[in-house]
Design an enzyme around this catalytic site. Sequence first.
Site, mmCIF file in Angstrom:
data_model
loop_
_atom_site.group_PDB
_atom_site.id
_atom_site.type_symbol
_atom_site.label_atom_id
_atom_site.label_comp_id
_atom_site.label_asym_id
_atom_site.label_seq_id
_atom_site.Cartn_x
_atom_site.Cartn_y
_atom_site.Cartn_z
ATOM 1 C CG ASP A 70 -3.969 -4.205 6.138
ATOM 2 O OD1 ASP A 70 -3.730 -5.447 6.734
ATOM 3 O OD2 ASP A 70 -4.049 -3.348 7.466
ATOM 4 N NE ARG A 124 -3.782 2.346 0.095
ATOM 5 C CZ ARG A 124 -4.426 2.170 -0.662
ATOM 6 N NH1 ARG A 124 -5.382 1.424 -1.341
ATOM 7 N NH2 ARG A 124 -5.396 3.831 -0.870
#
Length: 435
Positions: free
Chosen positions: A121, A97
Amino acid sequence: MGTFKIEGGHQLTGEITPQGAKNEALQILCAVLLTDEKVTINNIPDIVDVNKLIALLEDLGVKIQKKGKGSYTFKADDVNLEYLQSDQFKQDGRGLRGSIMLVGPLLARFGKGYIPKPGGDKIGRRRLDTHFEGFIKLGAQFRYNKEEYFYGVEADKLKGTYMLLDEASVTGTANIVMAAVLAEGQTTIYNAACEPYLQQLCKMLNRMGAKISGVGSNLLVIDGVEKLGGTDHRMLPDMIEIGSWIGLAAMTKSELTIKDVSWDDLGQIPTVFGKLGITLERKGDDIYIPAHKDGYEIQNYIDGSILTIADAPWPGLTPDLLSIILVVAIQARGEVLIHQKMFESRLFFVDKLLDMGAKIILCDPHRATVIGHDFQSTLKATTMTSPDIRAGVSLLIAALSAKGTSTIHNIEQIDRGYENIDERLRAIGAKIVRI
């Protein structure tokens, strides 16, 4: 897929030192691309996500030397921009990310930045609009390859402007700040994020020669400069890890000292745990938590109504700690409503806690009411799978307080955010084995 086996029900004791802050590291490491001079960074956590980003920088041609535990030098004087178009980059960048924050520095210094749609996530949508709208306002051209999920921005020269961000995105603000420091003229960012980690980034950039004012507020003014130089930087301790150890101490009735926490950067965290009835003592820059032999009691509001704990942009409570707080409330005296406002799926681990015997009412995807046991009954061991970093550690805390031996699968999620967590827990008496 890795697994932890945890024998719960043991009191812990001793000292534990938090790692460097993951969320700061992802910003700071990307900033080394803004200069061709040497940058030294200390207190870098040895965790999966950070190591992936260091490997990405190395593949980009950044010269990296490890000087010691958590200490590296970086020199981006020969960046390989062709790597950004490679299949390898499209694969490697997708798995992290934080790779989105490579775009701002690359755009600022080299006039172009690319990134595959990043993963991370499974906690709901985390859109990238704020990042790219900021780049566009600075004068960049945006393009998106739908077939490959590949984003790009290009500009001959970025120009400063005024912008009001649609959300106080931490990574979005960091990315725009890193682009604006080398832009022509003045950039004003209103509704900027002001987390301590973003303040750290701005302070580092100012030491490198940037001109950023308003640091710590939601109104940043950046006067662009032509070039940045090298610097030394030390990262803050990870506030999410600090909150995790506070919760662990309370749930296991353990006497723990958390070392070198940078108290002044913890914001609401000590106050919120205090509202759950947890005693925290400040000893220098350490947190001392006595064994809560008589448990801990949740405070109601002054009119007697049930306490609500909700996340919010800084200086509100970080969303990364809500799952920890939910677990800690399971053994409190009283009730609390946990309201997760900022992400969509972070409460979707509650079913695992119900299997362990917790009294939780999941009101909707964003709200859960916890009815505390007051240690009148213990959680029972079970087998679980970690859905994300923070829920994984929350389940680990629950398992350490439970009766019997629990199993947690998919611990790679936990390793993405916590450095050698099993070794460090064993050092304070936890019965945990990695399989």
